[in-house]
Enzyme design. Structure first.
Site, PDB file in Angstrom:
ATOM      1  N   GLU A 163       2.543  11.090  -2.883  1.00 61.09           N
ATOM      2  CA  GLU A 163       3.747  11.429  -3.639  1.00 61.09           C
ATOM      3  C   GLU A 163       3.640  12.722  -4.435  1.00 61.09           C
ATOM      4  O   GLU A 163       4.639  13.192  -4.967  1.00 61.09           O
ATOM      5  CB  GLU A 163       4.086  10.296  -4.615  1.00 61.09           C
ATOM      6  CG  GLU A 163       4.364   8.963  -3.967  1.00 61.09           C
ATOM      7  CD  GLU A 163       4.785   7.926  -4.992  1.00 61.09           C
ATOM      8  OE1 GLU A 163       5.543   8.279  -5.925  1.00 61.09           O
ATOM      9  OE2 GLU A 163       4.347   6.768  -4.879  1.00 61.09           O
ATOM     10  N   GLU A 164       2.438  13.272  -4.557  1.00 57.87           N
ATOM     11  CA  GLU A 164       2.288  14.474  -5.377  1.00 57.87           C
ATOM     12  C   GLU A 164       1.281  15.428  -4.746  1.00 57.87           C
ATOM     13  O   GLU A 164       0.371  15.021  -4.034  1.00 57.87           O
ATOM     14  CB  GLU A 164       1.861  14.111  -6.797  1.00 57.87           C
ATOM     15  CG  GLU A 164       0.600  13.270  -6.878  1.00 57.87           C
ATOM     16  CD  GLU A 164       0.222  12.950  -8.309  1.00 57.87           C
ATOM     17  OE1 GLU A 164       0.152  13.902  -9.117  1.00 57.87           O
ATOM     18  OE2 GLU A 164       0.003  11.762  -8.616  1.00 57.87           O
TER      19      GLU A 164
END
Length: 272
Positions: A163-164
């Site tokens: 997600e990052e």
């Protein structure tokens, strides 16, 4: 073409306006509630076209999918898995659960062991996921995950939650993700699932890892915006309510039939 407004039409419009004002003046609360309710219904129709409301779960669920599940972590705290497994509404039940196991270099979810054991004991298909930290070397993260999760026959493949990007370039992120995937696949014998949000996927991962199954998060859509991604699971809401779980929980669907779900669990490759 302009419409001519006659005196009679003006009078009719004026009387209608006065009538509406009178109703609002006499029944202000009821009038506001009526218009608010109508607006909500219209909004629901626009946003949830292709969904159906399921009262007990407190959300709208995509109508064209039949296999439903949740994903949980320490944020749901102590879960009563017996109640989760027994819950039914309008023919819908929960058949699977993805459970957070690890994150980064050292973090092990404090509820993982309990969730991992009790979800299976109560008849749910289970999967374990690792939250990927871009600042930590991929082999370190893979080893933590493999040391924590004891897979059994009938479990979903491992899941990597991406997600990052942190300070990495998209290219460097993909390199590290690839390292994790290969290490875990070699150890477990199954290709891991990759989880990501639709926007992050398009920005950093689209066009890569097509040989892996995908789990995409994209809320309030008729279908996830996948840009050609062959997704297996779709996280469509983060506001579900389930018996035995305090607070909200993420809801997911499996993209396929019962037979395809079983084949996926067994690791059988489908015939094109």
């Amino acid at each position: 073409m302009q419409l001519r407004i006659t005196s009679r039409k003006k009078l009719t419009a004026l009387l209608c306006a006065l009538g509406l004002i009178s109703i609002v003046a006499i029944y202000p609360r009821q009038t506001v509630n009526f218009f608010y309710s109508t607006a909500v219904q219209i909004t629901d129709y626009i946003h949830f076209y292709g969904y159906r409301p399921v009262k007990s779960f407190a959300i709208h669920i995509p109508a064209s999918y039949t296999i439903h599940g949740i994903d949980v972590s320490r944020w749901q705290e102590r879960i009563d898995w017996q109640r989760v497994a027994k819950m039914r509404d309008n023919g819908i039940r929960l058949q699977f659960a993805f459970i957070k196991a690890t994150e980064g270099e050292k973090l092990v979810d404090p509820y993982f062991s309990r969730n991992w054991q009790l979800s299976r004991e109560n008849g749910l298909l289970r999967g374990a996921y690792h939250y990927f930290s871009p600042s930590v070397a991929a082999p370190v993260q893979a080893r933590l995950f493999l040391q924590t999760v004891d897979f059994s026959q009938g479990d979903f493949p491992a899941v990597l939650d991406v997600e990052e990007r942190g300070k990495l370039s998209a290219k460097e992120l993909r390199k590290r993700v690839s390292q994790w995937l290969k290490m875990v696949e070699k150890s477990t014998g199954k290709k891991p699932v990759i989880y990501s949000g639709a926007v992050f996927y398009h920005t950093n991962l689209a066009g890569y890892f097509n040989e892996y199954p995908w789990w995409v998060a994209h809320y309030y859509q008729r279908r996830p915006d996948n840009d050609g991604m062959a997704w297996r699971f779709w996280q469509h809401s983060d506001r579900g309510q389930v018996d035995g779980i305090n607070g909200s929980v993420d809801f997911n669907v499996f993209n396929g039939t019962e037979e395809e779900l079983q084949a996926f669990v067994d690791g059988i490759k489908e015939t094109p």
